[in-house]
Design a protein around this motif. Structure first.
Motif, PDB file in Angstrom:
ATOM      1  N   LEU A 161       0.869  -1.316   0.029  1.00  0.00           N
ATOM      2  CA  LEU A 161       0.024   0.004  -0.065  1.00  0.00           C
ATOM      3  C   LEU A 161       0.799   1.151  -0.001  1.00  0.00           C
ATOM      4  CD1 LEU A 161      -2.868  -1.019   2.595  1.00  0.00           C
ATOM      5  CD2 LEU A 161      -2.964  -0.768   0.189  1.00  0.00           C
ATOM      6  N   LEU A 165       0.481   3.902  -3.264  1.00  0.00           N
ATOM      7  CA  LEU A 165      -0.147   5.250  -3.012  1.00  0.00           C
ATOM      8  C   LEU A 165       0.522   6.210  -2.140  1.00  0.00           C
ATOM      9  CD1 LEU A 165      -3.430   3.435  -1.334  1.00  0.00           C
ATOM     10  CD2 LEU A 165      -3.111   4.118  -3.580  1.00  0.00           C
ATOM     11  N   SER A 385      -8.616  -3.216   0.419  1.00  0.00           N
ATOM     12  CA  SER A 385      -7.657  -2.036   0.382  1.00  0.00           C
ATOM     13  C   SER A 385      -6.571  -2.278  -0.695  1.00  0.00           C
ATOM     14  CB  SER A 385      -7.013  -1.978   1.654  1.00  0.00           C
ATOM     15  OG  SER A 385      -7.812  -1.592   2.660  1.00  0.00           O
ATOM     16  N   ALA A 389      -6.246  -0.056  -4.029  1.00  0.00           N
ATOM     17  CA  ALA A 389      -5.055   0.504  -4.370  1.00  0.00           C
ATOM     18  C   ALA A 389      -4.323   0.056  -5.850  1.00  0.00           C
ATOM     19  CB  ALA A 389      -3.797   0.117  -3.420  1.00  0.00           C
ATOM     20  N   THR A 393      -4.253   2.649  -8.889  1.00  0.00           N
ATOM     21  CA  THR A 393      -2.755   2.984  -9.686  1.00  0.00           C
ATOM     22  C   THR A 393      -2.669   2.620 -11.179  1.00  0.00           C
ATOM     23  OG1 THR A 393      -1.748   2.630  -7.365  1.00  0.00           O
ATOM     24  CG2 THR A 393      -0.322   2.325  -9.328  1.00  0.00           C
ATOM     25  N   LEU A 410      -4.089   9.775  -5.351  1.00  0.00           N
ATOM     26  CA  LEU A 410      -3.475   8.543  -4.458  1.00  0.00           C
ATOM     27  C   LEU A 410      -2.982   8.748  -3.323  1.00  0.00           C
ATOM     28  CD1 LEU A 410      -0.861   7.402  -7.357  1.00  0.00           C
ATOM     29  CD2 LEU A 410      -3.186   6.479  -6.727  1.00  0.00           C
ATOM     30  N   CYS A 413      -6.356   8.585  -1.090  1.00  0.00           N
ATOM     31  CA  CYS A 413      -6.527   7.149  -0.800  1.00  0.00           C
ATOM     32  C   CYS A 413      -5.703   6.492   0.483  1.00  0.00           C
ATOM     33  CB  CYS A 413      -6.279   6.373  -2.027  1.00  0.00           C
ATOM     34  SG  CYS A 413      -7.441   6.524  -3.429  1.00  0.00           S
ATOM     35  N   TYR A 414      -4.596   6.681   0.412  1.00  0.00           N
ATOM     36  CA  TYR A 414      -3.736   6.289   1.384  1.00  0.00           C
ATOM     37  C   TYR A 414      -4.180   6.719   2.789  1.00  0.00           C
ATOM     38  CZ  TYR A 414       0.546   4.546   3.811  1.00  0.00           C
ATOM     39  OH  TYR A 414       1.337   3.961   4.618  1.00  0.00           O
TER      40      TYR A 414
END
Length: 444
Positions: A161, A165, A385, A389, A393, A410, A413-414
């Motif tokens: 992750l 991200l 998750s 991701a 991406t 991005l 999102c993280y």
């Protein structure tokens, strides 16, 4: 002229061992990224030492210990060891061990590149591919030996992750802001290959989880899910071996770090700064210290979780990957500032692919040999998750151009995923992470 150019242990057929053009073109994005954090050593004082043996030792120490901008964190290594043996607070041991792992991971990258001066670009690339995520692998092995499967799964999940991200998002955001008036382009072919590998890994993660929900009773799927995970892990490792052949032999041009004019001007003068056997000895020594600090991290993570009121899942998914790979991540962002997105993408996607397709299945196989029942079921929240991701991406990189808005999405999102694991509370006394299955599923 530095006297190190004439030391016997740096000579090949009587001449200094230099980085040839072929070797420069074989350098990966990881090695280029690590270079951004290195400092050039001044050997004027050391070169005046009359004894050759002592001079060589001092040269090695200067290059390996002081040859990085992260050398300020190296004292954390002995302090962590002293803190462990003197019985200091366990959370302090956890923090000091994490800080000590940061320069060690960067130095391993440096030493493998030094060894590549003598082994050639192909073997050097293979060393980089193997040692690139040695910290995560060693932490995982120690966690498995302690039967802390949850920590293994969470830390590896967090590495994927954070690379997809956090690292990629920060790189695209910073690169877009710094080059807002320029059109940022990159070679999307490398991204396509990595995206395919990540989607294959996602399939292997999804099936054991879906398999669990496909039966009338989850208990009936435990053994079949474990067998499926082990078979999938073997398939993933085979795919990763083919990927390495694809990367280092048949299609190496897709993965080579770009050479700018400055590299062409300066690269011919670049030489090895430590000898082959010195490099191997340093690599072994660094691995020992990484193993020691990794053991401290695994042993103290639950104490840190209790002390700080944070869940083990949050510490493993968010904190461990950020600190453990800080050097590599910083290098990716620095190259994004310079509008060298191919290097930034190579670091982020390459690391994510290596974790997903090599480290994770290898841990399943290692656990199998240790008699530990680790499967590829990361649970619905964690697997979801990772799936989102990878998908986000892939969509972000599909057109071969970049701007700061892509990086911002991005990164956001993280942050949302991090907040999710921040509020999550998973029981710490479980040997494995198991889903809390809804009543409707059990009664179906």
């Amino acid at each position: 002229m530095g006297s190190h150019q004439h030391e016997p242990w740096l000579l090949e057929n009587g001449n200094p061992k230099v980085l040839t053009r072929e070797m420069r073109h074989g350098r990966t994005a990881h090695s280029k990224s690590s270079n951004s954090l290195r400092t050039k050593s001044d050997r004027t004082l050391v070169s005046k030492v009359p004894c050759a043996t002592i001079r060589n030792v001092l040269f090695n120490l200067q290059e390996v210990i002081l040859g990085t901008k992260l050398s300020i964190l190296i004292p954390a290594i002995p302090v962590a060891i002293v803190a462990e043996y003197c019985g200091f607070g366990r959370p302090w041991v956890f923090v000091l061990s994490l800080l000590g792992l940061t320069p060690l991971a960067e130095r391993v990258s440096f030493i493998t590149e030094q060894v590549a001066f003598y082994t050639g670009p192909t073997v050097g690339g293979l060393l980089n591919a193997t040692c690139g995520n040695v910290t995560e692998l060693i932490i995982a092995i120690f966690a498995l030996s302690s039967n802390k499967i949850a920590v293994v799964k969470y830390s590896l999940l967090g590495s994927i992750l954070s690379n997809l991200l956090l690292v990629l998002g920060t790189s695209l955001l910073c690169g877009g802001i710094a080059n807002v008036g320029l059109e940022q382009k990159y070679d999307r072919r490398q991204g396509d290959v990595n995206s395919l590998m990540l989607l294959l890994a996602l399939l292997c993660y999804l099936l054991p989880m879906l398999f669990k929900y496909s039966a009338a009773s989850a208990a009936l799927t435990v053994d079949p899910s474990l067998h499926l995970s082990r078979a999938s892990s073997i398939v993933m490792l085979i795919a990763y071996v083919v990927y390495i052949i694809f990367q280092l032999w048949t299609h190496r041009q897709l993965f080579e770090a770009e050479d700018e004019d400055e590299d062409d001007n300066n690269g011919s003068d670049e030489q090895a700064v430590i000898g082959l056997w010195s490099g191997i000895a340093w690599l072994i020594g660094m691995t020992v210290f990484i193993a020691l600090l990794s053991e401290y991290v695994v042993d103290t993570i639950e104490d840190a979780s209790d002390s700080w009121g944070l869940s083990v899942s949050f510490l493993s998914i968010i904190l461990l990957p950020i600190v453990g790979n800080a050097a590599e991540h910083a290098g990716a962002v620095i190259f994004a500032f310079k509008n060298k997105l191919d290097i930034s993408l190579g670091v982020a996607l390459g690391s994510a692919t290596q974790i997903a397709m090599f480290v994770v299945p290898l841990c399943v196989i290692v656990a199998w040999t240790m008699g530990v029942k680790m499967d590829l079921n990361f649970n619905i929240l964690e697997t979801g998750s990772v799936a989102l991701a990878i998908i986000v991406t892939s969509f972000t990189l599909q057109d071969g151009t970049s701007h700061y808005m892509k990086g911002l999405v991005l990164l956001l999102c993280y942050i949302v995923i991090g907040a999710c694991f921040f509020v999550q509370r998973t029981p710490l006394n479980q040997a494995d992470v198991t889903n809390i299955i809804p009543n409707g599923v059990l009664s179906a």
